[in-house]
Design a protein around this motif. Structure first.
Motif, PDB file in Angstrom:
ATOM      1  N   LEU A 350       0.839  -1.195   0.000  1.00  0.00           N
ATOM      2  CA  LEU A 350       0.000   0.000   0.000  1.00  0.00           C
ATOM      3  C   LEU A 350       0.874   1.244   0.000  1.00  0.00           C
ATOM      4  CD1 LEU A 350      -2.621  -1.050   2.716  1.00  0.00           C
ATOM      5  CD2 LEU A 350      -2.730  -1.401   0.236  1.00  0.00           C
ATOM      6  N   SER A 351       0.460   2.228  -0.802  1.00  0.00           N
ATOM      7  CA  SER A 351       1.178   3.496  -0.882  1.00  0.00           C
ATOM      8  C   SER A 351       0.163   4.615  -0.975  1.00  0.00           C
ATOM      9  CB  SER A 351       2.100   3.502  -2.113  1.00  0.00           C
ATOM     10  OG  SER A 351       1.317   3.415  -3.295  1.00  0.00           O
ATOM     11  N   GLY A 352       0.627   5.820  -1.323  1.00  0.00           N
ATOM     12  CA  GLY A 352      -0.267   6.964  -1.395  1.00  0.00           C
ATOM     13  C   GLY A 352      -1.268   6.887  -2.517  1.00  0.00           C
ATOM     14  N   ARG A 353      -1.019   6.031  -3.494  1.00  0.00           N
ATOM     15  CA  ARG A 353      -1.959   5.882  -4.604  1.00  0.00           C
ATOM     16  C   ARG A 353      -3.008   4.834  -4.229  1.00  0.00           C
ATOM     17  NH1 ARG A 353      -0.367   4.681 -10.933  1.00  0.00           N
ATOM     18  NH2 ARG A 353      -2.526   4.768 -11.748  1.00  0.00           N
ATOM     19  N   SER A 370     -13.043  -8.858   5.608  1.00  0.00           N
ATOM     20  CA  SER A 370     -12.241  -9.259   6.752  1.00  0.00           C
ATOM     21  C   SER A 370     -10.786  -9.093   6.349  1.00  0.00           C
ATOM     22  CB  SER A 370     -12.529 -10.717   7.135  1.00  0.00           C
ATOM     23  OG  SER A 370     -11.701 -11.116   8.214  1.00  0.00           O
ATOM     24  N   LEU A 371     -10.060  -8.185   7.002  1.00  0.00           N
ATOM     25  CA  LEU A 371      -8.712  -7.869   6.533  1.00  0.00           C
ATOM     26  C   LEU A 371      -7.738  -7.687   7.673  1.00  0.00           C
ATOM     27  CD1 LEU A 371      -8.518  -4.157   5.425  1.00  0.00           C
ATOM     28  CD2 LEU A 371     -10.676  -5.128   6.126  1.00  0.00           C
ATOM     29  N   ASP A 372      -6.514  -8.109   7.411  1.00  0.00           N
ATOM     30  CA  ASP A 372      -5.388  -7.880   8.302  1.00  0.00           C
ATOM     31  C   ASP A 372      -4.451  -6.894   7.634  1.00  0.00           C
ATOM     32  OD1 ASP A 372      -5.482  -9.747  10.720  1.00  0.00           O
ATOM     33  OD2 ASP A 372      -5.932 -11.113   9.066  1.00  0.00           O
ATOM     34  N   VAL A 373      -4.082  -5.858   8.372  1.00  0.00           N
ATOM     35  CA  VAL A 373      -3.219  -4.812   7.832  1.00  0.00           C
ATOM     36  C   VAL A 373      -1.967  -4.697   8.695  1.00  0.00           C
ATOM     37  CG1 VAL A 373      -3.004  -2.337   7.356  1.00  0.00           C
ATOM     38  CG2 VAL A 373      -5.148  -3.526   6.850  1.00  0.00           C
ATOM     39  N   SER A 374      -0.797  -4.663   8.051  1.00  0.00           N
ATOM     40  CA  SER A 374       0.457  -4.314   8.711  1.00  0.00           C
ATOM     41  C   SER A 374       0.675  -2.834   8.496  1.00  0.00           C
ATOM     42  CB  SER A 374       1.612  -5.127   8.121  1.00  0.00           C
ATOM     43  OG  SER A 374       2.845  -4.695   8.658  1.00  0.00           O
ATOM     44  N   THR A 375       0.736  -2.075   9.597  1.00  0.00           N
ATOM     45  CA  THR A 375       0.740  -0.616   9.465  1.00  0.00           C
ATOM     46  C   THR A 375       2.064  -0.061   8.972  1.00  0.00           C
ATOM     47  OG1 THR A 375       1.321  -0.414  11.817  1.00  0.00           O
ATOM     48  CG2 THR A 375      -1.028  -0.360  11.237  1.00  0.00           C
ATOM     49  N   GLY A 376       3.157  -0.807   9.100  1.00  0.00           N
ATOM     50  CA  GLY A 376       4.449  -0.387   8.562  1.00  0.00           C
ATOM     51  C   GLY A 376       4.856   0.993   9.028  1.00  0.00           C
ATOM     52  N   SER A 377       5.296   1.820   8.070  1.00  0.00           N
ATOM     53  CA  SER A 377       5.715   3.192   8.382  1.00  0.00           C
ATOM     54  C   SER A 377       4.619   4.213   8.126  1.00  0.00           C
ATOM     55  CB  SER A 377       6.951   3.555   7.550  1.00  0.00           C
ATOM     56  OG  SER A 377       6.641   3.498   6.157  1.00  0.00           O
ATOM     57  N   ALA A 378       3.436   3.746   7.731  1.00  0.00           N
ATOM     58  CA  ALA A 378       2.359   4.666   7.351  1.00  0.00           C
ATOM     59  C   ALA A 378       1.875   5.482   8.532  1.00  0.00           C
ATOM     60  CB  ALA A 378       1.199   3.899   6.737  1.00  0.00           C
ATOM     61  N   GLN A 379       1.568   6.739   8.266  1.00  0.00           N
ATOM     62  CA  GLN A 379       0.923   7.573   9.274  1.00  0.00           C
ATOM     63  C   GLN A 379      -0.580   7.310   9.310  1.00  0.00           C
ATOM     64  OE1 GLN A 379       1.924  11.667   8.564  1.00  0.00           O
ATOM     65  NE2 GLN A 379       4.133  11.319   8.692  1.00  0.00           N
ATOM     66  N   GLN A 380      -1.106   6.810   8.184  1.00  0.00           N
ATOM     67  CA  GLN A 380      -2.542   6.597   8.094  1.00  0.00           C
ATOM     68  C   GLN A 380      -2.835   5.569   7.002  1.00  0.00           C
ATOM     69  OE1 GLN A 380      -5.315   9.847   6.686  1.00  0.00           O
ATOM     70  NE2 GLN A 380      -5.894   9.847   8.854  1.00  0.00           N
ATOM     71  N   GLY A 475       1.717   8.923   4.128  1.00  0.00           N
ATOM     72  CA  GLY A 475       2.845   9.260   4.990  1.00  0.00           C
ATOM     73  C   GLY A 475       3.780   8.105   5.242  1.00  0.00           C
ATOM     74  N   GLY A 476       3.828   7.138   4.357  1.00  0.00           N
ATOM     75  CA  GLY A 476       4.677   5.968   4.524  1.00  0.00           C
ATOM     76  C   GLY A 476       4.060   4.778   3.817  1.00  0.00           C
ATOM     77  N   LYS A 477       4.598   3.591   4.064  1.00  0.00           N
ATOM     78  CA  LYS A 477       4.129   2.383   3.404  1.00  0.00           C
ATOM     79  C   LYS A 477       3.486   1.437   4.419  1.00  0.00           C
ATOM     80  CE  LYS A 477       7.512   2.588  -0.335  1.00  0.00           C
ATOM     81  NZ  LYS A 477       8.605   1.867  -1.057  1.00  0.00           N
ATOM     82  N   ALA A 478       2.558   0.654   3.920  1.00  0.00           N
ATOM     83  CA  ALA A 478       1.881  -0.364   4.731  1.00  0.00           C
ATOM     84  C   ALA A 478       1.595  -1.554   3.842  1.00  0.00           C
ATOM     85  CB  ALA A 478       0.601   0.203   5.342  1.00  0.00           C
ATOM     86  N   LYS A 479       1.015  -2.600   4.414  1.00  0.00           N
ATOM     87  CA  LYS A 479       0.708  -3.798   3.633  1.00  0.00           C
ATOM     88  C   LYS A 479      -0.657  -4.342   4.023  1.00  0.00           C
ATOM     89  CE  LYS A 479       3.882  -6.905   2.745  1.00  0.00           C
ATOM     90  NZ  LYS A 479       4.826  -8.052   2.891  1.00  0.00           N
ATOM     91  N   LEU A 480      -1.438  -4.653   2.995  1.00  0.00           N
ATOM     92  CA  LEU A 480      -2.652  -5.430   3.188  1.00  0.00           C
ATOM     93  C   LEU A 480      -2.215  -6.895   3.196  1.00  0.00           C
ATOM     94  CD1 LEU A 480      -5.721  -5.798   3.353  1.00  0.00           C
ATOM     95  CD2 LEU A 480      -5.801  -5.627   0.853  1.00  0.00           C
ATOM     96  N   VAL A 481      -2.086  -7.443   4.391  1.00  0.00           N
ATOM     97  CA  VAL A 481      -1.536  -8.791   4.522  1.00  0.00           C
ATOM     98  C   VAL A 481      -2.497  -9.825   3.957  1.00  0.00           C
ATOM     99  CG1 VAL A 481      -0.691 -10.515   6.155  1.00  0.00           C
ATOM    100  CG2 VAL A 481      -0.238  -8.076   6.561  1.00  0.00           C
TER     101      VAL A 481
END
Length: 503
Positions: A350-353, A370-380, A475-481
């Motif tokens: 996941l990114s800003g786009r 039903s989703l699991d998200v790794s918040t990583g460095s994202a601010q939101q 504000g950073g990167k995250a992942k939809l696990v």
């Protein structure tokens, strides 16, 4: 309060497909929740003559699975008094003497409101055929304390002393009055609880029930829930609860229970919650449902031919946490039967786009995620539900402040100044992960965070029926696990027919 004047919506544009709604007309508080002979009974505040509040009566629906509901004729109609909220029980020992042919009666205790005198007192009605038809008992109330603010009796059988218990509110005093009875018709005052927690213009719809403490075999605590007409976290009305002990006459909160209110749901639209009586012991669940609305704008929400909906039925569990005893909620497992068209996504960066989730859900109007998200460095992290006209409802995660929120400020055309806003709940995200279970049903969104540790329930009224999900990180990167997505099938038949109601 200023309300924008808008054209009536197209029929059924906002009608949920898998949440219960009246077939037509106004509906509010769930009442008389009781299980009997394989059927869950859901009574509810109902106006048989229009889709605004008035002529309050008890509507009636039943289900064998908490999912597929059939609406019946009005159970307790308005006469000289309106039939306000209350509860129902199975009188298994026929203590009331109202049973026939060896079968226990169903007995309902409800508030009768006299619009001429404004008095509120408790009335009794009973059914000798399993809930199909109802008769009023006697010619007046079975409990009258001469008050204009005494309502919403919740009644249950207390086995240790073999008598009935009633919890009713002295609404404007912010008190719950507890009564006992050997036969459901004669009541004695036992104690009074409150004020405590959230003070409000009125307390309403109390509930009192035992809960086993998860992970602590043999430990039982009692939950007293009280609905407050205002002051909830999202503004307006909501459900607070207390945890303590009950000896058959007195409810006493546990010593660690603070003065600050604890709320059942941090969204704007869960009110007048109630739990089912007489669930079989082999089931063992405490099942709850609420009115999906808020007193700030309840009479203004768009809706035609019906106005009013219930939340999903939920199973409750009680847990000991660092903050004390807390309820957790999960949608009932019976909802699995409505899932269709299962799609899965894994390891999506996941990114800003915004990343479209259309490959998983071509139309999200009635769906489950039903989703699991790794918040990583994202601010939101933002999950955006957008309709064909560009209106959007946002489910957001703010890892730095441990917050999950719903933002419905741009969810649809403006209809009331009290609507809109952003509702949030505090969630521990120090692990860098969060799990969201999201149910969308045309005009209702329910979010269960970390398997029900927190919930957010909101109405929203989009500009069109077609809706799409997207997800992005800011504000950073995250992942939809991992993501599971389903289309949810409707519960109701296509016909909106109802038995006629006579005055």
């Amino acid at each position: 309060m200023a309300t924008a004047q808008a054209a009536p919506p197209a029929p059924n544009l906002y009608r949920p497909r898998y949440h219960f709604t009246p077939n037509r007309n106004w509906g509010n508080d769930p009442n008389g929740l009781v299980y009997y002979r394989g059927r869950y009974h859901l009574f509810f505040q109902y106006n048989p003559y229009g889709n605004s509040w008035g002529h309050m009566s008890w509507g009636h629906a039943t289900s064998r699975d908490l999912v597929h509901w059939k609406q019946h004729a009005v159970a307790i109609p308005e006469t000289q008094v309106m039939a306000f909220s209350g509860s129902a029980v199975v009188d298994r020992h026929n203590s009331s003497g109202l049973g026939v042919h060896g079968h226990p009666p169903l007995v309902a205790l409800y508030t009768g409101f006299n619009p001429k005198t404004l008095s509120q007192s408790q009335y009794l009605a009973y059914s000798q055929d399993g809930g199909t038809t109802w008769k009023r008992y006697g010619h007046g109330p079975v409990l009258d304390i001469g008050s204009k603010q005494f309502r919403d009796p919740k009644v249950f059988w207390y086995a240790p002393t073999k008598y009935w218990v009633m919890a009713a509110v002295r609404a404007t005093r912010n008190q719950v009055a507890i009564y006992t009875s050997p036969d459901l018709t004669h009541w004695t005052h036992a104690s009074t609880f409150g004020p405590m927690g959230a003070r409000a213009t009125a307390w309403e719809c109390p509930d009192l029930y035992p809960m086993a403490v998860a992970g602590h075999p043999g430990q039982v605590r009692w939950v007293l829930s009280v609905n407050a007409s205002n002051g909830a976290p999202a503004g307006g009305s909501g459900t607070q609860y207390f945890v303590g002990r009950f000896d058959g006459q007195h409810f006493t909160p546990v010593q660690a229970w603070g003065k600050a209110p604890v709320w059942l749901d941090d969204g704007a639209d869960l009110y007048a919650t109630a739990t089912w009586n007489d669930i079989p012991s082999k089931d063992g669940r405490r099942l709850l449902i609420g009115w999906a609305n808020n007193l700030r704008y309840a009479g203004a929400i768009p809706g035609y031919p019906e106005r009013g909906a219930m939340s999903l039925p939920r199973a409750l569990t009680l847990h000991r946490t660092a903050k004390g005893y807390r309820l957790q909620q999960q949608p009932v497992k019976e909802l699995l039967a409505l899932r269709a068209d299962h799609h899965v996504l894994n390891h999506v960066a996941l990114s800003g786009r915004p990343t479209s989730l259309e490959s998983a859900l071509t139309d999200a109007a009635s769906s489950e995620l039903s989703l699991d998200v790794s918040t990583g460095s994202a601010q939101q992290i933002l999950l955006t539900l957008r309709d064909a006209q560009g209106y959007q409802t946002v489910v957001g995660v703010n890892p730095a402040v441990n917050e999950v929120f719903i933002d419905r400020d741009r969810a649809g055309p403006h209809f009331n100044d009290g609507f809109g806003g952003r509702q949030s709940t505090h969630v521990d995200m120090h692990s860098g992960r969060v799990h969201l279970n999201i149910f969308v049903d045309r005009s209702i969104i329910e979010v269960f965070v970390d398997r029900g540790e927190k919930t957010l329930t909101d109405r929203f009224f989009p500009g069109s029926e077609t809706m799409r999900w997207s997800i992005q990180a800011r504000g950073g990167k995250a992942k939809l696990v991992h993501l599971d997505a389903w289309r949810m099938k409707p519960y109701r038949p296509t016909s909106d027919g109802l038995p006629a109601v006579s005055r």
